[in-house]
Design an enzyme around this catalytic site. Structure first.
Site, PDB file in Angstrom:
ATOM      1  N   SER A 110       0.820  -1.205   0.000  1.00 47.08           N
ATOM      2  CA  SER A 110       0.000   0.000   0.000  1.00 47.08           C
ATOM      3  C   SER A 110       0.853   1.254   0.000  1.00 47.08           C
ATOM      4  CB  SER A 110      -0.976  -0.007   1.176  1.00 47.08           C
ATOM      5  OG  SER A 110      -0.313  -0.325   2.347  1.00 47.08           O
ATOM      6  N   HIS A 117      -3.371  -3.607  -5.751  1.00 45.26           N
ATOM      7  CA  HIS A 117      -3.624  -3.090  -4.399  1.00 45.26           C
ATOM      8  C   HIS A 117      -5.092  -3.240  -4.022  1.00 45.26           C
ATOM      9  CE1 HIS A 117      -3.577   0.532  -1.433  1.00 45.26           C
ATOM     10  NE2 HIS A 117      -3.381  -0.604  -0.802  1.00 45.26           N
ATOM     11  N   GLU A 143      -6.509  -1.107  -7.042  1.00 46.45           N
ATOM     12  CA  GLU A 143      -5.644  -0.200  -7.803  1.00 46.45           C
ATOM     13  C   GLU A 143      -4.609  -1.053  -8.525  1.00 46.45           C
ATOM     14  OE1 GLU A 143      -5.627   3.887  -5.096  1.00 46.45           O
ATOM     15  OE2 GLU A 143      -4.144   2.357  -4.655  1.00 46.45           O
ATOM     16  N   ASN A 156      -4.724   6.494  -1.083  1.00 49.04           N
ATOM     17  CA  ASN A 156      -4.001   6.934   0.114  1.00 49.04           C
ATOM     18  C   ASN A 156      -3.427   8.341  -0.041  1.00 49.04           C
ATOM     19  OD1 ASN A 156      -4.613   4.824   1.761  1.00 49.04           O
ATOM     20  ND2 ASN A 156      -2.787   3.636   1.223  1.00 49.04           N
TER      21      ASN A 156
END
Ligand code: NAI
Length: 524
Positions: free
Chosen positions: A131, A152, A164, A202
């Site tokens: 991540s 991800h 992702e 993120n």
């Protein structure tokens, strides 16, 4: 690879064996998805017995899905039989796709992929569920770095829609396309992204936490009130503080810190001293019994502050053709409070005039700045709502020039329309509008910097963190001009480059401007 125009490709056939390495929370979820999709699945962990325990756990999860009729008995049998523990890496020789979900450590991941590369066929796909690490860096020492891609997933992997698909510098675009199509076949909603710190989610989610922390630090409202406003006015599933408490402040702070460091200290990602203090105190959130809220035995959860009931105002004038005024009229009608209500024209953009008090939608200026600019004394601003027809709560701020009766009048109006009302300290953009403007700005900048395309960022924020609508979609709803005005006002107010607008957003506004429009841009 150009993220805006990824190649398309066929999914990996379900006959292809999938290996998942790391049988922790993420690995188990990913193995479950691959097995349900019909692949033979090997699960490997360096801890002896961990894969077996994880497979037993997956079977329990699958049995629950059968009970809920989300999986047939045949699918259960097939997926159960497809899952096999692998005691040694050598057992994974035949795998066509390996998804790595081991410890978040660059050297550990590099070592694992080097060993796998030596073992697997040249057509095997190597995927990392990292991540926060760079896919480019993980692949750098491989003989065939083009065979490595980021895949991800979000926690819990079986439930969260998003994957992702991250391309590093060397990643073969066709391979990323195969992983994309495979994720789709597994029932996920994939997006393509370039390997950059925080990838999409993120990175773009940082302001959701950061702006709330700043509002709290400045005493705009307490934790429970800000959470309630973000949920009940903003339409977010969880307020920022309860969400941080759930994620854990150690984890949330570490992600912010790593994105901040990775972008060479860009003030847009600056971590919060308030959150650092929680980490230092060991108040990590739910898992430690204490975070912003107290979860210890016997503790009562802090409640949001709502203003006491006020009388219904005597004179209400709602502005013709204002969407928020229209929503208010409907709500007042539904509650039987439409009496003595008139529709009026207003040239200054107000939503309503209530017993002489002007109500405005926040545009990024404080109520005080708005009152000063208009030269009127009785001004209240209301925060952005996701949907004014259904929102349970309204957040307002009163101009410093206004007498106490201004708060009473507007509170009475909003309560008559069925809202719980929270008063925030007067600050630019209040809570929801300020947060949405910053989310949209970050989303816009990710697109500007070619991390992903505009559709991907909205899909990612809905599917990865459950936002009610994508930040760019939201910006389009409220208008790029308003988002830009909020950011420019925040920049002016704080004098910090943190609030600088993405060049893409500014360009968008200019592109839609006539010269008359641009003169109207609102500034403090
Ligand atoms: P975890 O700590 O629950 O599981 C990791 C597992 O990997 C452990 O069972 C450990 O024994 C095993 N392991 C460690 N090194 C190994 C090696 N060299 N070979 C074989 N097995 C090894 O961790 P979690 O939460 O499942 O995370 C795994 C990966 O997924 C990390 O890269 C993390 O950043 C990423 N990730 C985590 C998310 C989360 O919310 N937990 C979300 C998305 C990605």
């Amino acid at each position: 690879m150009n993220p805006a125009s990824p190649a398309s490709s066929a999914a990996l056939p379900t006959s292809a064996a999938v290996a998942v390495i790391g049988a922790g929370a993420m690995g188990a979820g990913i193995a479950q998805l691959a097995a349900v999709a019909g692949h033979p699945v090997w699960l490997h962990d360096r801890r002896a017995g961990a894969a077996e325990v994880a497979i037993a756990g997956i079977r329990t999860q699958l049995a629950k899905l059968v009970e809920k009729k989300k999986l047939s008995a045949e699918q259960f049998d097939a997926a159960s039989a497809a899952l096999k523990p692998a005691t040694a890496l050598e057992d994974l020789r035949e795998a066509k796709l390996v998804v790595e979900a081991i410890v978040e450590d660059l050297e550990a991941k590099r070592g694992l992929f080097a060993a796998l590369e030596a073992l697997l066929g040249p057509d095997a796909i190597l995927a990392s569920n990292t991540s926060s690490l760079s896919i480019t860096a993980i692949a750098a020492k491989l003989k065939r770095p083009e065979r490595l891609v980021g895949m991800h997933f979000f926690n819990p992997a079986p439930l969260m829609a998003l994957v992702e698909v991250i391309a590093g510098l060397a990643t073969d675009a066709a391979l990323a396309a195969t992983v994309f199509a495979t994720a789709e076949r597994w029932g996920k909603t994939p997006v393509h992204a370039r390997s950059t710190p925080g990838f999409i989610v993120n990175r773009v989610a940082r302001p959701y936490y950061a702006e709330a922390l700043r509002l709290l630090q400045e005493g705009v409202a307490d934790v429970a009130t800000l959470d309630a406003v973000m949920r009940e006015s903003g339409g977010f599933r969880m307020g920022p503080f309860e969400l941080m408490d759930m994620i854990g402040h150690d984890v949330n702070y570490a992600v912010t810190r790593s994105v901040f460091d990775a972008y060479y200290g860009d003030p847009r990602f600056q971590p919060s001293l308030l959150q650092l203090e929680l980490v230092q105190a060991g108040y990590l959130g739910r898992k430690s019994g204490r975070g912003f809220y107290d979860y210890r035995e016997g503790a009562t959860k802090a409640a949001p502050a709502s203003l006491a009931p006020q009388p219904r105002p005597a004179r209400i004038e709602l502005t013709i053709a204002d969407p928020l005024a229209a929503a208010l009229a409907k709500r007042l009608d539904a509650s039987g409070s439409l009496l003595a209500l008139t529709m009026a024209d207003a040239s200054d953009g107000r939503i309503a005039t209530v017993d002489g008090v002007a109500l405005f939608a926040s545009d990024g200026r404080s109520a005080t700045a708005r009152a000063a600019a208009l030269g009127i004394g009785e001004v209240v601003v209301i925060d952005l709502m996701l949907d004014a027809a259904t929102a349970k709560r309204a957040a307002i701020a009163v101009a410093a020039q206004s007498p106490p009766a201004a708060l009473v009048a507007i509170t009475g109006l909003l309560q008559a329309a069925g809202f719980a009302v929270s008063q925030l300290a007067d600050s630019p953009g209040l809570a929801v509008l300020r947060t949405v403007a910053m989310l949209a700005n970050e989303a816009s900048d990710a697109v500007h910097q070619q991390v992903c395309n505009a559709a991907a960022v909205d899909i990612a924020m809905r599917g990865g963190v459950g936002y009610p609508i994508g930040p760019l979609e939201w910006a389009a709803r409220i208008g790029a001009r308003t988002v830009l005005a909020v950011l420019d006002n925040l920049t002016r107010h704080y004098g910090e480059p943190r609030y600088r607008a993405s060049p893409r957003l500014r360009q968008q506004v200019l592109a839609s401007s006539t010269s008359a429009h641009s003169r109207e841009t609102k500034h403090e």
